[in-house]
Design a protein around this motif. Structure first.
Motif, short mmCIF file in Angstrom:
data_model
loop_
_atom_site.label_atom_id
_atom_site.label_comp_id
_atom_site.label_asym_id
_atom_site.label_seq_id
_atom_site.Cartn_x
_atom_site.Cartn_y
_atom_site.Cartn_z
N TYR A 102 0.87 -1.18 0.00
CA TYR A 102 0.00 0.00 0.00
C TYR A 102 0.90 1.23 0.00
CZ TYR A 102 -3.55 -3.28 1.86
OH TYR A 102 -4.40 -4.34 2.08
N THR A 156 0.49 3.70 1.66
CA THR A 156 0.54 4.20 3.04
C THR A 156 1.74 3.67 3.83
OG1 THR A 156 -0.79 2.34 3.83
CG2 THR A 156 -1.98 4.33 3.13
N ALA A 165 1.87 0.35 4.59
CA ALA A 165 1.45 -0.98 5.05
C ALA A 165 1.70 -1.99 3.94
CB ALA A 165 -0.02 -0.96 5.44
N THR A 194 0.96 -6.55 2.95
CA THR A 194 0.22 -7.73 3.37
C THR A 194 0.63 -8.97 2.59
OG1 THR A 194 -2.02 -8.59 3.75
CG2 THR A 194 -1.70 -7.28 1.78
N ASP A 216 1.22 -3.10 9.43
CA ASP A 216 1.27 -1.64 9.32
C ASP A 216 2.37 -1.15 10.26
OD1 ASP A 216 0.93 1.09 9.43
OD2 ASP A 216 -1.25 1.03 9.68
N LYS A 264 3.74 1.76 10.67
CA LYS A 264 3.49 3.07 11.28
C LYS A 264 2.70 2.92 12.58
CE LYS A 264 1.01 7.41 10.37
NZ LYS A 264 0.17 8.14 9.38
N ARG A 265 1.74 2.02 12.59
CA ARG A 265 0.88 1.84 13.77
C ARG A 265 1.28 0.63 14.61
NH1 ARG A 265 -2.10 3.65 9.46
NH2 ARG A 265 -3.42 5.50 9.84
N TYR A 297 -9.45 -3.76 8.02
CA TYR A 297 -8.11 -3.22 8.25
C TYR A 297 -8.18 -1.72 8.56
CZ TYR A 297 -6.16 -7.51 6.08
OH TYR A 297 -5.82 -8.80 5.77
N GLN A 338 -7.10 0.28 11.98
CA GLN A 338 -6.16 1.41 11.93
C GLN A 338 -6.79 2.65 12.59
OE1 GLN A 338 -5.66 1.10 7.62
NE2 GLN A 338 -3.46 0.85 7.91
#
Length: 407
Positions: free
Chosen positions: A338, A340, A342, A344, A356, A358-359, A386, A390
């Motif tokens: 992604y 962003t 993330a 998968t 992810d 970032k998180r 998802y 998030q």
């Protein structure tokens, strides 16, 4: 070990391993597995047959053989965190996904763990193409170990039987990004597609079954000019890693990840007819260990602070190396990406590991989608889930920051 043979009408005869593991399955599940036709690809089994078999592919002895992936004696902790507050009905989501398992880790803590289809944490569910991302990680390990010299080496440098084929001048990098330019049909609804046919291919004498099939495929476009999803190419990657390391993939996976990263249970890997792990598919593992693999990747593919892959390699693997014709999405080294940040691992019928960084999120899921292998509605619902997770994590962070500012 004695084998029992069960004949059911016009269906093929199955031999079932008479082990404690087999008899730990309930009577209804054993009965359903006994109806699985050995002469038909699992893509075309009935839903009840899939429900039963996806938890027991490594206990159907004439349908498949497998290698064990041993775990160690020190499983990594999954400490509980506070229950995750989601703006949706989790039970309804599980039912819609026909989910066998759903686990959410946040900052290494277990925030959500649910099971369905009469499955539980002690069972092993099959991965389908989630195995592709695990196989990719083994390429990185082999690079760091020096067994593979370079991502730009040619496939035929490690698999000489591919010389003279369309794969002769394809690089490992192009194989991992599925940009070989070689013709392939991955239509799961077509019984004549390559993905449905290759594992039933009768190999030439002394040649691996997959190599025998793949080296006959024609080139469609120049290598590096087009992305085309191909399970066959991941299976070639697995053979390449096996040749480079001189170890079965199951052994190498156990040594590099399963034991040192602290998986709790042994896993298994289904074999081709010529005894090679089918590396584009079919690792059977416990749901928590799929989640632990996601956490291992989130932690930089490190064990004891030491990465098992070369510096910078994992970042390349988990960010887009090629466009796939979808806005905001791409493909890395056997990871779906992604924009962003993330990424998968995805397998048909609802298997997945979403990460992810970032998180600090990992979401692992196993299921048997009711709408087919790719089920667009179930896939869209999973993407929405998802996003909901998030957002829930973001909202927690915002609430925590606001509370701190007010003190």
């Amino acid at each position: 070990m004695k084998l029992k043979k069960i004949a059911l009408g016009t269906l093929a005869v199955l031999a079932i391993a008479g082990t404690a593991g087999w008899y730990s399955l309930d009577k209804e599940t054993r009965g359903l597995i006994a109806t699985v036709p050995t002469n038909k690809d699992l893509l075309f089994w009935s839903q009840p047959q899939r429900d039963a078999a996806f938890r027991a592919l490594d206990r159907i002895s004439l349908l498949a053989k497998w290698h064990d992936i041993p775990a160690g004696n020190a499983p990594s902790a999954l400490p509980p965190g506070p229950p995750l507050k989601l703006p949706l009905d989790v039970d309804a989501y599980l039912a819609g996904q026909r989910s066998a398992a759903l686990i959410v880790l946040h900052d290494g803590k277990l925030r959500l763990e649910r099971y369905g289809l009469d499955f539980d944490s002690k069972g092993r569910w099959t991965s389908f193409s989630v195995a592709k991302s695990i196989t990719s990680t083994l390429v990185g390990a082999a690079l760091r170990d020096g067994s593979i010299r370079s991502m730009d080496d040619k496939v035929s440098d490690y698999i000489p039987e591919m010389k003279g084929s369309a794969y002769d001048d394809v690089s490992i990098r192009q194989l991992l990004t599925m940009t070989s330019g070689v013709k392939w049909n991955e239509d799961y609804a077509d019984p004549k597609s390559d993905v449905a046919q290759f594992n039933n291919h009768k190999p030439e004498e002394g040649v691996d079954a997959l190599v025998s099939y793949m080296r006959k495929l024609p080139r469609e476009v120049p290598a590096g000019t087009r992305w085309l999803y191909s399970t066959g190419e991941t299976n070639l990657v697995g053979i390449l890693v096996n040749r480079a390391t001189k170890k079965p993939l199951a052994t190498y996976l156990s040594e590099k990840i399963w034991v040192p990263a602290g998986m709790e249970q042994k896993a298994t890997w289904i074999l081709s007819k010529t005894g090679q792990e089918i590396s584009g598919c079919c690792i059977q593992a416990a749901p928590r260990d799929f989640a632990r693999f996601g956490q291992f990747i989130l932690n930089g593919a490190t064990v004891g602070g030491k990465p098992i892959v070369p510096e910078g390699w994992l970042e390349q693997a988990t960010t887009s190396r090629t466009p796939i014709g979808q806005s905001g999405r791409g493909y890395g080294y056997q990871w779906w990406t992604y924009d962003t940040g993330a990424f998968t691992a995805r397998g048909i019928f609802g298997q997945g590991i979403f990460i992810d960084p970032k998180r600090k999120l990992v979401i692992a899921s196993n299921g048997d989608w009711g709408g087919g292998a790719r089920d667009p509605s179930a896939s869209a619902a999973r993407e929405a889930f998802y996003l909901a997770v998030q957002k829930a994590v973001d909202d927690e962070g915002a609430a925590g920051a606001g509370g701190g500012a007010g003190k």
